[in-house]
Design a protein around this motif. Sequence first.
Motif, PDB file in Angstrom:
ATOM      1  N   LEU A 211       0.791  -1.093  -0.085  1.00  0.00           N
ATOM      2  CA  LEU A 211      -0.046  -0.067  -0.112  1.00  0.00           C
ATOM      3  C   LEU A 211       0.712   1.112   0.103  1.00  0.00           C
ATOM      4  O   LEU A 211       0.589   2.276  -0.667  1.00  0.00           O
ATOM      5  CB  LEU A 211      -0.938  -0.027   1.264  1.00  0.00           C
ATOM      6  N   ALA A 212       1.754   1.291   0.822  1.00  0.00           N
ATOM      7  CA  ALA A 212       2.702   2.376   0.690  1.00  0.00           C
ATOM      8  C   ALA A 212       3.497   2.675  -0.640  1.00  0.00           C
ATOM      9  O   ALA A 212       3.636   3.657  -0.861  1.00  0.00           O
ATOM     10  CB  ALA A 212       3.911   2.186   1.727  1.00  0.00           C
ATOM     11  N   GLU A 213       3.703   1.428  -1.164  1.00  0.00           N
ATOM     12  CA  GLU A 213       4.577   1.622  -2.551  1.00  0.00           C
ATOM     13  C   GLU A 213       3.492   2.160  -3.564  1.00  0.00           C
ATOM     14  O   GLU A 213       3.769   2.844  -4.465  1.00  0.00           O
ATOM     15  CB  GLU A 213       5.123   0.188  -2.855  1.00  0.00           C
ATOM     16  N   ALA A 214       2.323   1.944  -3.493  1.00  0.00           N
ATOM     17  CA  ALA A 214       1.323   2.125  -4.237  1.00  0.00           C
ATOM     18  C   ALA A 214       0.708   3.790  -4.197  1.00  0.00           C
ATOM     19  O   ALA A 214       0.483   4.508  -5.101  1.00  0.00           O
ATOM     20  CB  ALA A 214      -0.116   1.505  -4.086  1.00  0.00           C
ATOM     21  N   ILE A 215       0.684   4.001  -2.807  1.00  0.00           N
ATOM     22  CA  ILE A 215       0.716   5.450  -2.821  1.00  0.00           C
ATOM     23  C   ILE A 215       1.869   6.337  -3.166  1.00  0.00           C
ATOM     24  O   ILE A 215       1.697   7.688  -3.877  1.00  0.00           O
ATOM     25  CB  ILE A 215       0.347   5.871  -1.506  1.00  0.00           C
ATOM     26  N   ASN A 216       3.127   5.855  -3.124  1.00  0.00           N
ATOM     27  CA  ASN A 216       4.107   6.389  -3.587  1.00  0.00           C
ATOM     28  C   ASN A 216       4.190   6.360  -5.009  1.00  0.00           C
ATOM     29  O   ASN A 216       4.431   7.446  -5.891  1.00  0.00           O
ATOM     30  CB  ASN A 216       5.504   5.616  -3.054  1.00  0.00           C
ATOM     31  N   PHE A 217       3.581   5.477  -5.786  1.00  0.00           N
ATOM     32  CA  PHE A 217       3.645   5.336  -7.201  1.00  0.00           C
ATOM     33  C   PHE A 217       2.665   6.497  -7.807  1.00  0.00           C
ATOM     34  O   PHE A 217       2.943   7.007  -8.784  1.00  0.00           O
ATOM     35  CB  PHE A 217       3.237   3.956  -7.596  1.00  0.00           C
ATOM     36  N   ILE A 218       1.323   6.451  -7.158  1.00  0.00           N
ATOM     37  CA  ILE A 218       0.441   7.440  -7.706  1.00  0.00           C
ATOM     38  C   ILE A 218       0.555   8.812  -7.509  1.00  0.00           C
ATOM     39  O   ILE A 218       0.103   9.782  -8.121  1.00  0.00           O
ATOM     40  CB  ILE A 218      -0.820   6.880  -7.448  1.00  0.00           C
ATOM     41  N   THR A 219       1.258   9.039  -6.186  1.00  0.00           N
ATOM     42  CA  THR A 219       1.356  10.368  -5.810  1.00  0.00           C
ATOM     43  C   THR A 219       2.866  11.076  -5.947  1.00  0.00           C
ATOM     44  O   THR A 219       2.773  12.287  -6.032  1.00  0.00           O
ATOM     45  CB  THR A 219       0.946  10.725  -4.414  1.00  0.00           C
ATOM     46  N   GLY A 220       3.684  10.122  -5.928  1.00  0.00           N
ATOM     47  CA  GLY A 220       4.984  10.628  -5.967  1.00  0.00           C
ATOM     48  C   GLY A 220       5.542  10.966  -4.592  1.00  0.00           C
ATOM     49  O   GLY A 220       6.836  11.494  -4.318  1.00  0.00           O
ATOM     50  N   MET A 221       4.543  10.765  -3.665  1.00  0.00           N
ATOM     51  CA  MET A 221       5.098  10.930  -2.167  1.00  0.00           C
ATOM     52  C   MET A 221       5.978  10.106  -1.553  1.00  0.00           C
ATOM     53  O   MET A 221       6.019   8.899  -1.781  1.00  0.00           O
ATOM     54  CB  MET A 221       3.976  11.233  -1.255  1.00  0.00           C
ATOM     55  N   ARG A 222       6.970  10.517  -0.995  1.00  0.00           N
ATOM     56  CA  ARG A 222       7.931   9.755  -0.398  1.00  0.00           C
ATOM     57  C   ARG A 222       7.603   9.201   1.240  1.00  0.00           C
ATOM     58  O   ARG A 222       6.953   9.707   1.673  1.00  0.00           O
ATOM     59  CB  ARG A 222       9.322  10.191  -0.322  1.00  0.00           C
ATOM     60  N   PHE A 223       7.950   7.968   1.603  1.00  0.00           N
ATOM     61  CA  PHE A 223       7.453   7.590   2.645  1.00  0.00           C
ATOM     62  C   PHE A 223       8.844   7.141   3.635  1.00  0.00           C
ATOM     63  O   PHE A 223       9.841   7.147   3.046  1.00  0.00           O
ATOM     64  CB  PHE A 223       6.560   6.221   2.565  1.00  0.00           C
ATOM     65  N   TYR A 224       8.426   7.120   4.774  1.00  0.00           N
ATOM     66  CA  TYR A 224       9.675   6.896   5.700  1.00  0.00           C
ATOM     67  C   TYR A 224       9.353   5.487   6.474  1.00  0.00           C
ATOM     68  O   TYR A 224       8.239   5.151   6.600  1.00  0.00           O
ATOM     69  CB  TYR A 224       9.701   7.825   7.044  1.00  0.00           C
ATOM     70  N   VAL A 225      10.498   4.601   6.386  1.00  0.00           N
ATOM     71  CA  VAL A 225      10.514   3.326   7.121  1.00  0.00           C
ATOM     72  C   VAL A 225      10.770   3.382   8.379  1.00  0.00           C
ATOM     73  O   VAL A 225      11.833   3.941   8.896  1.00  0.00           O
ATOM     74  CB  VAL A 225      11.291   2.281   6.242  1.00  0.00           C
ATOM     75  N   MET A 226       9.960   2.828   9.200  1.00  0.00           N
ATOM     76  CA  MET A 226      10.333   2.723  10.693  1.00  0.00           C
ATOM     77  C   MET A 226      10.201   1.272  11.215  1.00  0.00           C
ATOM     78  O   MET A 226       9.431   0.498  10.690  1.00  0.00           O
ATOM     79  CB  MET A 226       9.516   3.497  11.512  1.00  0.00           C
ATOM     80  N   ASP A 227      11.266   0.871  12.283  1.00  0.00           N
ATOM     81  CA  ASP A 227      11.067  -0.527  12.972  1.00  0.00           C
ATOM     82  C   ASP A 227       9.718  -0.308  13.765  1.00  0.00           C
ATOM     83  O   ASP A 227       9.461   0.576  14.352  1.00  0.00           O
ATOM     84  CB  ASP A 227      12.342  -0.858  13.616  1.00  0.00           C
ATOM     85  N   ASP A 228       9.205  -1.634  13.911  1.00  0.00           N
ATOM     86  CA  ASP A 228       8.058  -1.924  14.860  1.00  0.00           C
ATOM     87  C   ASP A 228       8.797  -2.043  16.140  1.00  0.00           C
ATOM     88  O   ASP A 228       9.618  -2.907  16.071  1.00  0.00           O
ATOM     89  CB  ASP A 228       7.327  -3.134  14.272  1.00  0.00           C
ATOM     90  N   ARG A 229       8.636  -1.349  17.040  1.00  0.00           N
ATOM     91  CA  ARG A 229       9.343  -1.467  18.261  1.00  0.00           C
ATOM     92  C   ARG A 229       8.840  -2.963  19.102  1.00  0.00           C
ATOM     93  O   ARG A 229       9.776  -3.415  19.914  1.00  0.00           O
ATOM     94  CB  ARG A 229       8.742  -0.506  19.492  1.00  0.00           C
ATOM     95  N   LEU A 230       7.593  -3.404  18.825  1.00  0.00           N
ATOM     96  CA  LEU A 230       7.293  -4.459  19.262  1.00  0.00           C
ATOM     97  C   LEU A 230       7.824  -5.953  18.624  1.00  0.00           C
ATOM     98  O   LEU A 230       7.695  -6.820  19.345  1.00  0.00           O
ATOM     99  CB  LEU A 230       5.663  -4.673  19.299  1.00  0.00           C
ATOM    100  N   ASP A 231       7.929  -5.702  17.384  1.00  0.00           N
ATOM    101  CA  ASP A 231       8.318  -6.837  16.428  1.00  0.00           C
ATOM    102  C   ASP A 231       9.412  -6.358  15.656  1.00  0.00           C
ATOM    103  O   ASP A 231       9.205  -5.815  14.737  1.00  0.00           O
ATOM    104  CB  ASP A 231       7.379  -7.460  15.985  1.00  0.00           C
ATOM    105  N   SER A 232      10.767  -6.637  15.851  1.00  0.00           N
ATOM    106  CA  SER A 232      11.702  -6.230  15.000  1.00  0.00           C
ATOM    107  C   SER A 232      11.652  -6.831  13.586  1.00  0.00           C
ATOM    108  O   SER A 232      12.402  -6.229  12.680  1.00  0.00           O
ATOM    109  CB  SER A 232      13.223  -6.604  15.887  1.00  0.00           C
ATOM    110  N   ASN A 233      10.871  -7.825  13.341  1.00  0.00           N
ATOM    111  CA  ASN A 233      10.742  -8.341  11.871  1.00  0.00           C
ATOM    112  C   ASN A 233       9.957  -7.465  11.057  1.00  0.00           C
ATOM    113  O   ASN A 233       9.844  -7.534   9.795  1.00  0.00           O
ATOM    114  CB  ASN A 233      10.261  -9.820  11.721  1.00  0.00           C
ATOM    115  N   ASN A 234       9.068  -6.582  11.681  1.00  0.00           N
ATOM    116  CA  ASN A 234       7.927  -5.722  10.986  1.00  0.00           C
ATOM    117  C   ASN A 234       8.647  -4.279  10.821  1.00  0.00           C
ATOM    118  O   ASN A 234       9.287  -3.771  11.354  1.00  0.00           O
ATOM    119  CB  ASN A 234       6.904  -5.758  11.745  1.00  0.00           C
ATOM    120  N   LYS A 235       7.998  -3.663   9.776  1.00  0.00           N
ATOM    121  CA  LYS A 235       8.481  -2.248   9.549  1.00  0.00           C
ATOM    122  C   LYS A 235       7.047  -1.603   9.222  1.00  0.00           C
ATOM    123  O   LYS A 235       5.933  -2.145   9.152  1.00  0.00           O
ATOM    124  CB  LYS A 235       8.942  -2.116   8.179  1.00  0.00           C
ATOM    125  N   PHE A 236       7.263  -0.241   9.699  1.00  0.00           N
ATOM    126  CA  PHE A 236       6.012   0.468   9.394  1.00  0.00           C
ATOM    127  C   PHE A 236       6.415   1.759   8.456  1.00  0.00           C
ATOM    128  O   PHE A 236       7.596   1.984   8.303  1.00  0.00           O
ATOM    129  CB  PHE A 236       5.481   1.271  10.716  1.00  0.00           C
TER     130      PHE A 236
END
Length: 65
Positions: free
Chosen positions: A13-38
């Motif tokens: 979903l983040a990549e789709a929003i970036n694709f259609i709007t050109g908006m950049r997103f920031y990637v952050m680690d999930d504090r509760l699960d180091s295997n996940n990103k926000f």
Amino acid sequence: MNEKYYIIKKKNLAEAINFITGMRFYVMDDRLDSNNKFYSFENTELFRQALTELTQLKSKFNNNI
């Protein structure tokens, strides 16, 4: 707008929003699960419109399956 940033948990979903709007997103680690990103976008009118329309489009295609 109450929050300056909006968090998305799905990379596709983040990549789709970036694709259609050109908006950049920031990637952050999930504090509760180091295997996940926000993925964080600035919460603007353009962002909200893209999120709404993508959600509606997904729903439309899922209902036709």
